[in-house]
Write an enzyme that holds these catalytic residues in place. Structure first.
Site, mmCIF file in Angstrom:
data_model
loop_
_atom_site.group_PDB
_atom_site.id
_atom_site.type_symbol
_atom_site.label_atom_id
_atom_site.label_comp_id
_atom_site.label_asym_id
_atom_site.label_seq_id
_atom_site.Cartn_x
_atom_site.Cartn_y
_atom_site.Cartn_z
ATOM 1 N N LEU A 92 10.657 -6.006 6.418
ATOM 2 C CA LEU A 92 11.493 -7.152 6.053
ATOM 3 C C LEU A 92 12.020 -7.802 7.334
ATOM 4 C CD1 LEU A 92 13.518 -5.920 2.900
ATOM 5 C CD2 LEU A 92 11.467 -7.339 2.959
ATOM 6 N N ALA B 100 4.716 -17.181 -0.181
ATOM 7 C CA ALA B 100 6.146 -17.415 -0.396
ATOM 8 C C ALA B 100 6.922 -16.111 -0.507
ATOM 9 C CB ALA B 100 6.352 -18.288 -1.627
ATOM 10 N N GLN C 252 12.261 -2.074 -1.738
ATOM 11 C CA GLN C 252 13.499 -1.464 -2.232
ATOM 12 C C GLN C 252 14.457 -1.111 -1.095
ATOM 13 O OE1 GLN C 252 12.457 1.887 -4.716
ATOM 14 N NE2 GLN C 252 11.216 0.656 -6.089
ATOM 15 N N LYS D 279 0.322 -17.846 -4.484
ATOM 16 C CA LYS D 279 -0.721 -17.546 -5.464
ATOM 17 C C LYS D 279 -0.134 -17.073 -6.782
ATOM 18 C CE LYS D 279 -3.430 -13.740 -4.785
ATOM 19 N NZ LYS D 279 -4.535 -12.934 -4.276
ATOM 20 N N ARG E 287 5.907 8.512 7.456
ATOM 21 C CA ARG E 287 5.196 8.477 6.167
ATOM 22 C C ARG E 287 3.791 9.061 6.208
ATOM 23 N NH1 ARG E 287 7.142 2.487 4.193
ATOM 24 N NH2 ARG E 287 9.277 3.180 3.996
HETATM 25 C C1 SIN Z 1 10.975 2.121 0.665
HETATM 26 O O1 SIN Z 1 11.980 1.675 0.134
HETATM 27 O O2 SIN Z 1 10.708 3.291 0.718
HETATM 28 C C2 SIN Z 1 10.019 1.157 1.300
HETATM 29 C C3 SIN Z 1 10.593 0.556 2.484
HETATM 30 C C4 SIN Z 1 9.528 0.118 3.428
HETATM 31 O O3 SIN Z 1 8.351 0.068 3.063
HETATM 32 O O4 SIN Z 1 9.847 -0.113 4.594
#
Ligand code: SIN
Length: 528
Positions: free
Chosen positions: A390, A28, A62, A50, A288
């Protein structure tokens, strides 16, 4: 009928209750709720999760959602950034779908009432690493929570969706490679949810690492169950480590959003000097994987010293207003961003591997779909572009539902099962597993250590029957997925994106476009 689940064939399971649905959605978070809400309202849906919502990775997200809607932006540029960061392993058709359906995903949320940060000119877009321009739609620094709450409200209003909270997926039920429901444990009892279709949207497996921005419960149960049901699993070696995670005094890991660096925060070594420019032309806004490795290298250069995030120059007013969640959490830990530099380290954040699906979220098992982080659609390649997750949850949640809506057929196949779990694990084994994954399958990996950890994992798989309860299933899933992940890290004898091996530090063109596939009972292979 599958006999390799935790539940093996037994038609007379007297204590089990059976319920009939058209569609069961497992998970969910953003993808699962979007799929449930986008299914035809005539379909009877079970939405199971879960944990409580605040444990989901959606809730913790975030930064925001990347969408090419800026007046100076284009889908072509968003696609090109996604492919570049994905390092030659993205499936181009999947990226095309992800990005081009981005504006529709945004409209879907806005249609539910989402009111993202904006000014008089329109949406305010923030920047994150790997993006060539500001592209991230956000709600301050709690975009995930904002979206999760919006979707949860909507789900609660639906007449066709039954919600099962604190419900554990045990196994996916199949008859001759055709999914016909799942077995769950709910309120202490085994429950068979028989269904025409099952959608796995249970998220990733970053929670297998002890140093992770995800909850421990985000440990890939849905992927493990799909694997036992015969689904092809791919890309398990690619784990994204977020460069800036903060350890709270209570021992939790708290994400410091990349949007902080997007808005100007920098990284400092223990001498108080910026260093990222020595590692990558984009400095703090490099992808990253690059930033995480640079942090570890810079720290090692100075004998393992601490690395810091510095946002002091942005000032209290701006920081507390733009990043209220981060500001408050840090203040509760006695760090004040306008005057303190913040100790950070990389932590497991997002897993790219999962259930191999096509562009409609279909797996190779008939009627078994997957979307969101649990799925491997190929949109992320070897490293995910920030804030594409997202977006992925909405775009592919909607696609899965659209595909089911046009072709839905009810089924009446019964698969009855009884417990039988293999592998003798205890709590300390799981703790050990998580620490071993941190040290061997982390940002920087080496073949000999990976081999040693894999040997240890395999040694624990004793095929001895143990207690059939949630805790045991949970541990067995963790070991099952860790084995797939380590097998893949060893097979990929190169470094690419989120997978970096000291013993093979370069990219090898031989592995370009190749994904590692796992299927129950077969050796892991590279696809073509
Ligand atoms: C973040 O706010 O740094 C994470 C965003 C993401 O993982 O895409």
């Amino acid at each position: 009928m599958t006999a390799r689940g935790y539940l093996v064939a037994c038609p007379n399971r007297l204590d089990a209750i059976s319920k009939q649905y058209d569609v069961v959605v497992v998970g969910a978070g953003i993808a699962g709720m979007t799929a449930a809400l986008s299914l035809d309202s005539k379909l009877k849906v079970a939405l199971i999760s879960k944990e409580k919502p605040s444990k989901s990775s959606t809730y913790k997200a975030q930064g925001g959602m990347a969408v090419a809607v800026g007046h100076d932006d284009s889908c072509e540029e968003h696609i090109s950034d996604t492919l570049r960061v994905g390092q030659g392993l993205c499936r181009k058709d999947a990226v095309d779908v992800l990005v081009r359906e981005g504006p529709l995903a945004l409209e879907f949320l806005q249609g539910l009432g989402a009111d993202f940060c904006h000014d008089e000119k329109g949406l305010v877009l923030t920047r994150e690493a790997g993006h060539s321009r500001n592209r991230v739609v956000h709600y301050y620094d709690y975009t995930g929570k904002y979206i999760a709450e919006l979707l949860t409200d909507e789900v609660k209003k639906s007449n066709n969706i039954d919600i099962y909270d604190r419900c554990f997926l045990v196994d996916i039920l199949t008859v001759e490679n055709d999914c016909c429901g799942c077995a769950v444990i709910y309120e202490g009892r085994l429950l068979y949810l028989q269904a025409g279709v099952v959608i796995i949207a249970t998220g990733g497996y970053s929670g297998l690492f002890s140093h992770s921005t995800n909850s421990d419960s985000v440990s890939g149960d849905g992927i493990a169950a799909a694997y036992r049901a015969g689904a092809v699993i791919s890309d398990m070696e690619f784990v994204q480590f977020h460069p800036t995670a903060f350890s709270t005094t209570g021992g939790n890991i708290f994400l410091l959003t990349e949007a902080l660096r997007g808005e100007g925060a920098v990284l400092l070594n223990s001498a108080g000097e910026r260093f990222m420019q020595d590692y990558h032309a984009s400095a703090e806004l490099a992808p990253r994987d690059e930033v995480s490795r640079a942090i570890l290298r810079e720290s090692a250069k100075q004998g393992g010293s601490q690395i810091y995030l510095d946002a002091r120059h942005l000032g209290r007013e701006y920081l507390a207003d733009r990043f209220p969640q981060v500001y408050t959490e840090l203040a509760q830990n006695n760090f004040f961003m306008e005057k303190d530099i913040i100790p950070i380290a990389p932590a497991a954040h997002y897993t790219i591997g999962g259930i191999n699906t096509d562009l409609w979220g279909k797996s190779n098992v008939t009627s078994l779909y997957s979307c969101g982080e649990a799925a491997a659609t190929g949109v992320h390649g070897a490293n995910r572009l920030a804030s594409n997750s997202l977006l992925e949850g909405i775009v592919f949640g909607r696609r899965v539902a659209a595909h089911i809506n046009v072709g839905f057929k009810a089924k009446n196949k019964n698969a009855n099962f009884a417990s039988g779990v293999s592998g003798a694990y205890c709590d300390s084994d799981v703790d050990k597993l998580r620490l071993k994954l941190d040290s061997t399958a982390g940002v920087i990996r080496s073949g000999s250590e990976l081999k040693e950890t894999l040997r240890w994992i395999k040694g624990k798989n004793t095929s001895q029957d143990t207690k059939a309860d949630i805790h045991t299933y949970h541990m067995s899933n963790a070991f099952q997925l860790a084995e797939l992940m380590l097998t893949a890290t060893l097979l990929r004898e190169e470094s690419r994106g989120g997978h970096y091996r000291l013993d093979f530090p370069n990219k090898d063109e031989h592995f370009l476009y190749k994904h590692i596939l796992h299927q129950w009972g077969k050796e892991a292979v590279f696809d073509e």
